[in-house]
Scaffold this motif. Structure first.
Motif, PDB file in Angstrom:
ATOM      1  N   GLY A  61       0.757  -1.085   0.026  1.00 39.54           N
ATOM      2  CA  GLY A  61       0.157  -0.005  -0.207  1.00 39.54           C
ATOM      3  C   GLY A  61       0.660   1.235   0.076  1.00 39.54           C
ATOM      4  O   GLY A  61       0.116   2.442   0.127  1.00 39.54           O
ATOM      5  N   GLY A  62       2.006   1.196  -0.301  1.00 42.62           N
ATOM      6  CA  GLY A  62       2.916   2.250  -0.336  1.00 42.62           C
ATOM      7  C   GLY A  62       3.368   3.090   1.076  1.00 42.62           C
ATOM      8  O   GLY A  62       4.031   4.180   1.201  1.00 42.62           O
ATOM      9  N   VAL A  63       3.039   2.330   2.142  1.00 42.83           N
ATOM     10  CA  VAL A  63       3.231   2.541   3.388  1.00 42.83           C
ATOM     11  C   VAL A  63       4.851   2.705   3.625  1.00 42.83           C
ATOM     12  O   VAL A  63       5.726   1.964   3.184  1.00 42.83           O
ATOM     13  CB  VAL A  63       2.591   2.168   4.663  1.00 42.83           C
ATOM     14  CG1 VAL A  63       1.109   2.004   4.339  1.00 42.83           C
ATOM     15  CG2 VAL A  63       2.968   0.640   4.594  1.00 42.83           C
ATOM     16  N   ASN A 254      -4.892  -3.322   1.989  1.00 44.97           N
ATOM     17  CA  ASN A 254      -3.841  -2.257   2.303  1.00 44.97           C
ATOM     18  C   ASN A 254      -4.341  -1.039   1.719  1.00 44.97           C
ATOM     19  O   ASN A 254      -3.986  -0.178   0.983  1.00 44.97           O
ATOM     20  CB  ASN A 254      -2.658  -2.650   0.961  1.00 44.97           C
ATOM     21  CG  ASN A 254      -1.680  -3.884   1.685  1.00 44.97           C
ATOM     22  OD1 ASN A 254      -1.775  -4.003   2.747  1.00 44.97           O
ATOM     23  ND2 ASN A 254      -1.250  -4.646   0.694  1.00 44.97           N
ATOM     24  N   GLY A 255      -5.575  -0.537   2.222  1.00 41.58           N
ATOM     25  CA  GLY A 255      -6.465   0.563   2.068  1.00 41.58           C
ATOM     26  C   GLY A 255      -7.035   0.769   0.759  1.00 41.58           C
ATOM     27  O   GLY A 255      -7.523   1.940   0.702  1.00 41.58           O
ATOM     28  N   SER A 256      -7.040   0.090   0.157  1.00 42.58           N
ATOM     29  CA  SER A 256      -7.752   0.190  -1.165  1.00 42.58           C
ATOM     30  C   SER A 256      -8.737  -1.098  -1.780  1.00 42.58           C
ATOM     31  O   SER A 256      -8.742  -1.820  -1.146  1.00 42.58           O
ATOM     32  CB  SER A 256      -6.676   0.060  -2.428  1.00 42.58           C
ATOM     33  OG  SER A 256      -5.711   1.082  -2.291  1.00 42.58           O
ATOM     34  N   GLU A 257      -9.707  -0.624  -2.386  1.00 42.21           N
ATOM     35  CA  GLU A 257     -10.811  -1.624  -2.933  1.00 42.21           C
ATOM     36  C   GLU A 257     -10.230  -2.097  -4.186  1.00 42.21           C
ATOM     37  O   GLU A 257      -9.642  -1.584  -4.684  1.00 42.21           O
ATOM     38  CB  GLU A 257     -12.081  -0.616  -3.102  1.00 42.21           C
ATOM     39  CG  GLU A 257     -12.716  -0.247  -1.934  1.00 42.21           C
ATOM     40  CD  GLU A 257     -13.846   0.732  -2.487  1.00 42.21           C
ATOM     41  OE1 GLU A 257     -15.110   0.012  -2.636  1.00 42.21           O
ATOM     42  OE2 GLU A 257     -13.892   2.034  -2.501  1.00 42.21           O
ATOM     43  N   PRO A 264      -7.508  -4.521  -9.358  1.00 43.55           N
ATOM     44  CA  PRO A 264      -7.182  -4.734  -8.346  1.00 43.55           C
ATOM     45  C   PRO A 264      -6.607  -4.092  -7.261  1.00 43.55           C
ATOM     46  O   PRO A 264      -6.632  -2.768  -7.565  1.00 43.55           O
ATOM     47  CB  PRO A 264      -5.832  -5.941  -8.639  1.00 43.55           C
ATOM     48  CG  PRO A 264      -5.322  -5.242  -9.870  1.00 43.55           C
ATOM     49  CD  PRO A 264      -6.577  -4.828 -10.730  1.00 43.55           C
ATOM     50  N   ALA A 265      -6.701  -4.243  -5.896  1.00 43.85           N
ATOM     51  CA  ALA A 265      -6.253  -3.089  -5.006  1.00 43.85           C
ATOM     52  C   ALA A 265      -5.045  -2.959  -4.957  1.00 43.85           C
ATOM     53  O   ALA A 265      -4.574  -1.972  -4.890  1.00 43.85           O
ATOM     54  CB  ALA A 265      -6.740  -3.833  -3.649  1.00 43.85           C
ATOM     55  N   GLU A 266      -4.357  -4.034  -5.686  1.00 43.66           N
ATOM     56  CA  GLU A 266      -2.579  -4.023  -5.673  1.00 43.66           C
ATOM     57  C   GLU A 266      -2.105  -4.722  -6.463  1.00 43.66           C
ATOM     58  O   GLU A 266      -2.747  -6.075  -6.652  1.00 43.66           O
ATOM     59  CB  GLU A 266      -2.012  -4.099  -4.266  1.00 43.66           C
ATOM     60  CG  GLU A 266      -0.666  -3.687  -4.145  1.00 43.66           C
ATOM     61  CD  GLU A 266      -0.204  -3.578  -2.501  1.00 43.66           C
ATOM     62  OE1 GLU A 266      -0.030  -2.551  -2.233  1.00 43.66           O
ATOM     63  OE2 GLU A 266      -0.439  -4.544  -2.088  1.00 43.66           O
ATOM     64  N   THR A 267      -1.150  -4.327  -7.428  1.00 43.42           N
ATOM     65  CA  THR A 267      -0.613  -5.106  -8.365  1.00 43.42           C
ATOM     66  C   THR A 267       0.946  -5.303  -8.112  1.00 43.42           C
ATOM     67  O   THR A 267       1.589  -4.189  -7.979  1.00 43.42           O
ATOM     68  CB  THR A 267      -0.799  -4.725  -9.994  1.00 43.42           C
ATOM     69  OG1 THR A 267      -2.226  -4.961 -10.289  1.00 43.42           O
ATOM     70  CG2 THR A 267       0.128  -5.555 -10.937  1.00 43.42           C
ATOM     71  N   VAL A 268       1.384  -6.316  -8.182  1.00 37.71           N
ATOM     72  CA  VAL A 268       2.842  -6.606  -7.534  1.00 37.71           C
ATOM     73  C   VAL A 268       3.587  -7.547  -8.539  1.00 37.71           C
ATOM     74  O   VAL A 268       2.832  -8.371  -9.282  1.00 37.71           O
ATOM     75  CB  VAL A 268       3.254  -6.914  -6.125  1.00 37.71           C
ATOM     76  CG1 VAL A 268       2.586  -6.024  -5.303  1.00 37.71           C
ATOM     77  CG2 VAL A 268       2.625  -8.340  -5.741  1.00 37.71           C
ATOM     78  N   VAL A 362     -12.213  -8.892  -2.682  1.00 35.50           N
ATOM     79  CA  VAL A 362     -11.019  -7.839  -2.797  1.00 35.50           C
ATOM     80  C   VAL A 362     -10.036  -8.446  -3.573  1.00 35.50           C
ATOM     81  O   VAL A 362      -9.678  -9.452  -3.083  1.00 35.50           O
ATOM     82  CB  VAL A 362     -10.421  -7.082  -1.685  1.00 35.50           C
ATOM     83  CG1 VAL A 362      -9.612  -5.930  -2.041  1.00 35.50           C
ATOM     84  CG2 VAL A 362     -11.737  -6.490  -0.906  1.00 35.50           C
ATOM     85  N   TYR A 363      -9.646  -8.093  -4.797  1.00 38.44           N
ATOM     86  CA  TYR A 363      -8.786  -8.836  -5.701  1.00 38.44           C
ATOM     87  C   TYR A 363      -7.489  -8.148  -5.620  1.00 38.44           C
ATOM     88  O   TYR A 363      -7.214  -6.860  -5.507  1.00 38.44           O
ATOM     89  CB  TYR A 363      -9.360  -9.037  -7.252  1.00 38.44           C
ATOM     90  CG  TYR A 363     -10.584  -9.488  -7.381  1.00 38.44           C
ATOM     91  CD1 TYR A 363     -10.400 -10.952  -7.499  1.00 38.44           C
ATOM     92  CD2 TYR A 363     -11.693  -9.118  -7.119  1.00 38.44           C
ATOM     93  CE1 TYR A 363     -11.849 -11.641  -7.783  1.00 38.44           C
ATOM     94  CE2 TYR A 363     -12.806  -9.532  -7.452  1.00 38.44           C
ATOM     95  CZ  TYR A 363     -12.770 -10.946  -7.802  1.00 38.44           C
ATOM     96  OH  TYR A 363     -14.197 -11.658  -7.714  1.00 38.44           O
TER      97      TYR A 363
END
Length: 368
Positions: A61-63, A254-257, A264-268, A362-363
């Motif tokens: 989440g960039g924290v 991580n704070g995102s829908e 997706p909420a996050e892509t890595v 949540v994906y």
């Protein structure tokens, strides 16, 4: 405070349930002297390089990632998020003093085995409620620390700022969490939470890339903080009857829908054949089920090594894992040798009937 203390946390029913707390993310690169590392990630679509097979932090989440043995001061600030339906919701979040990187989920705190935390909470200009629920604390959820360092007002913790000093032993290597323990039903919902990771260390005090003490090593580490949002809690105050029920509208990693595999909420991104440790930190107020699927929708197995911050007697290989409020789990997956994408996800479930909430899956996306 005793490790098996009974701590009151809100589970989302029209009551408060007593839950036995059994225990309660870190940069996978070895760091003994650094104070802060900011991870970067995308909240929809794009990707983030995970570095070489030598190891690296994925997503989060960039924290900020803060080594509390080096001395860390956090503050509390209000941020506003626009949700997927256009509604604006106010949150209170922890962030590093002077850092300016204030995000929902707060900075990840790391502490090596045998090293002493030096963590301070500065209350200057912090948003807060009126008495009797004024002020904030930091409670290291799941760590067996002295009562004076536990951040619980009912047992004497200051709500006007404090310094928290404690050490932990090798039993705690794994994922935990921290949160404010003032009027928890409100402040936890407001966003005052984050991951707390205990790291194994070598003879020189450097962090090791192992999932638990003496356990297998990983090439990448991905912290997933699970949370849910009932916007009514964000405007209710004091002893409002709103707090007698819980009706979440938004579900986050991580704070995102992340409402679909295409958003997706996050892509890595990690390297093929890599071992990826995924740390699941359950700060959601409903139940949730974690699983991993490929692009065709087929389930992929993963191995559970820790639950509630403690090493399991024997690792468990599964395709689904339930995460309840206040729980953590550390799992590991080995990626294929060929390139592709997998979609780790969490389905949030109604505590009353076990059914999935609308928009409750949540994906995320893991490229390799």
């Amino acid at each position: 405070m005793n490790l098996h203390r009974i701590e009151l946390i809100r589970l989302g029913l029209a009551t408060v349930v007593a839950v036995a707390v059994l225990s309660g993310t870190a940069d996978a690169r070895t760091r003994s002297g650094s104070t802060s590392t900011t991870t970067t990630s995308t909240t929809s679509g794009g990707g983030m390089g995970g570095g070489g097979m030598g190891g690296g932090m994925l997503g989060g989440g960039g924290v900020d990632v803060l080594n509390v043995a080096n001395g860390v001061t956090v503050v509390v600030q209000q941020i506003n998020k626009t949700m997927s339906d256009g509604r604006n919701v106010a949150f209170w979040v922890f962030c590093a003093q002077g850092g300016g990187n204030c995000r929902l989920g707060g900075p990840t705190l790391e502490l090596g085995v045998g090293q002493q935390s030096n963590l301070s909470l500065n209350m200057m200009m912090a948003p807060q409620e009126n008495p009797p629920y004024q002020g904030h604390t930091i409670h290291p959820h799941g760590l067996d620390v002295p009562q004076s360092e536990d951040g619980v007002p009912e047992t004497g913790a200051s709500v006007l700022g404090d310094n928290y000093r404690f050490t932990v032993d090798s039993r705690y290597v794994g994922s935990h969490m921290y949160h404010c323990h003032v009027h928890t039903v409100k402040h936890l919902e407001m966003g005052m939470y984050a991951a707390f990771i205990v790291k194994a260390v070598d003879g020189s005090g450097n962090f090791l890339n192992v999932i638990n003490q003496g356990g297998p090593s990983y090439n990448y580490e991905w912290n997933m903080v699970l949370s849910s949002v009932d916007p009514a809690y964000h405007t209710a105050v004091g002893d409002s009857t709103v707090f007698a029920d819980y009706n979440p509208r938004y579900f986050l990693i991580n704070g995102s829908e992340g409402l679909s595999t295409s958003a997706p909420a996050e892509t890595v991104t990690a390297a093929p054949s890599a071992n990826v440790a995924i740390r699941l930190v359950g700060i959601h107020s409903v139940n949730g089920t974690f699983e991993i699927k490929d692009a065709a929708g087929s389930s992929k197995s993963f191995t559970v090594h820790n639950k509630d911050g403690f090493k399991l007697p024997s690792p468990q290989t599964v395709t689904k894992l339930d995460i309840s409020p206040g729980q953590t789990a550390d799992v590991m997956v080995t990626l294929p040798s060929t390139t592709g994408s997998w979609y780790p996800r969490v389905t949030y479930k109604n505590l009353r009937n076990g059914g999935a909430y609308t928009n409750g899956t949540v994906y995320t996306r893991l490229n390799f």
